[in-house]
Design an enzyme around this catalytic site. Structure first.
Site, PDB file in Angstrom:
ATOM      1  N   ASP A 149      -1.711  81.453  43.967  1.00 44.60           N
ATOM      2  CA  ASP A 149      -2.629  80.839  44.820  1.00 44.60           C
ATOM      3  C   ASP A 149      -2.140  80.553  46.402  1.00 44.60           C
ATOM      4  O   ASP A 149      -1.114  79.965  46.388  1.00 44.60           O
ATOM      5  CB  ASP A 149      -3.651  79.754  44.105  1.00 44.60           C
ATOM      6  CG  ASP A 149      -4.640  79.391  44.858  1.00 44.60           C
ATOM      7  OD1 ASP A 149      -5.269  80.061  45.824  1.00 44.60           O
ATOM      8  OD2 ASP A 149      -4.822  78.050  44.999  1.00 44.60           O
ATOM      9  N   ASP A 194      -4.371  78.259  48.822  1.00 44.51           N
ATOM     10  CA  ASP A 194      -4.659  76.853  49.235  1.00 44.51           C
ATOM     11  C   ASP A 194      -4.196  75.730  48.110  1.00 44.51           C
ATOM     12  O   ASP A 194      -4.968  75.958  47.079  1.00 44.51           O
ATOM     13  CB  ASP A 194      -6.191  77.093  49.676  1.00 44.51           C
ATOM     14  CG  ASP A 194      -6.575  77.897  50.663  1.00 44.51           C
ATOM     15  OD1 ASP A 194      -5.699  78.140  51.714  1.00 44.51           O
ATOM     16  OD2 ASP A 194      -7.626  78.347  50.692  1.00 44.51           O
ATOM     17  N   ASP A 218      -4.249  75.844  41.494  1.00 52.11           N
ATOM     18  CA  ASP A 218      -4.521  74.377  41.345  1.00 52.11           C
ATOM     19  C   ASP A 218      -6.106  74.172  40.950  1.00 52.11           C
ATOM     20  O   ASP A 218      -6.587  72.944  40.941  1.00 52.11           O
ATOM     21  CB  ASP A 218      -4.617  73.688  42.876  1.00 52.11           C
ATOM     22  CG  ASP A 218      -5.317  74.194  43.773  1.00 52.11           C
ATOM     23  OD1 ASP A 218      -5.475  75.366  43.872  1.00 52.11           O
ATOM     24  OD2 ASP A 218      -5.942  73.356  44.675  1.00 52.11           O
TER      25      ASP A 218
END
Length: 185
Positions: free
Chosen positions: A9, A11, A134
């Protein structure tokens, strides 16, 4: 033997958006908020002026100027020597971010080919051996090994192996490769 695949990922994993939220908020309001103050609250919330941080996600320049997560460049470059690495971002939620994210990757991760960047909506389509993310919503339906990268909004998640730093991620993958290296010796 084909290399195993890692989906990473952007961000909150490669780009430190939480610090970026705090910095942009301070620049626009003069009020300091630390990442620690955001622990346990949903992303973009927990700021005294509610709603302003969510607005940043639609502001030109926001994604382009995000700071790089410490250690991510070195570790991802090392991972690329042993794994097939794809950057996977649910970027289409914020359409203006698409070009900014590509430009950000070109600047900070020039060694990642455009062929290894996937912008999507839901990440349920992603097929890989490992995913570093996240968010529970991205990891929950992933069928491979799930690596949760710590962020303020996920400090209360209990269902995943947690990694606080890129050094810890590097250590995990070094241990994953060790048995294979021993078998080849």
């Amino acid at each position: 033997m084909a290399k195993k695949r890692i989906a990473i990922d952007m961000d909150g994993v490669m780009a430190d958006l939480n610090q970026h939220y705090c910095d942009w908020y301070f620049e626009r309001t003069g009020e300091r908020v630390t990442k620690e103050q955001l622990n346990g609250v949903p992303e973009t919330t927990g700021f005294p002026q509610e709603g302003i941080v969510h607005h940043f996600l639609h502001t030109p320049g926001f994604f382009r100027t995000a700071p790089v997560m410490e250690g991510s460049q070195r570790v991802i470059l090392e991972l690329m020597e042993h794994y097939e690495v794809f950057i996977v971002s649910a970027a289409v939620e914020f359409p203006q971010s698409l070009v900014e994210k590509i430009d950000w990757l070109k600047e900070h991760f020039p060694f990642i080919s455009w062929k290894n960047v996937v912008f999507c909506g839901l990440k349920t389509i992603v097929k890989a051996d490992y995913m570093i993310d996240d968010y529970d919503k991205n990891l929950r339906y992933f069928e491979g090994e799930r690596l949760l990268f710590t962020a303020p909004h996920n400090v209360n998640y209990q269902d995943y192996k947690r990694y606080d730093t890129w050094a810890e991620v590097a250590k995990f993958f070094a241990a994953e490769r060790a048995p294979v290296a021993q078998q080849l010796a």
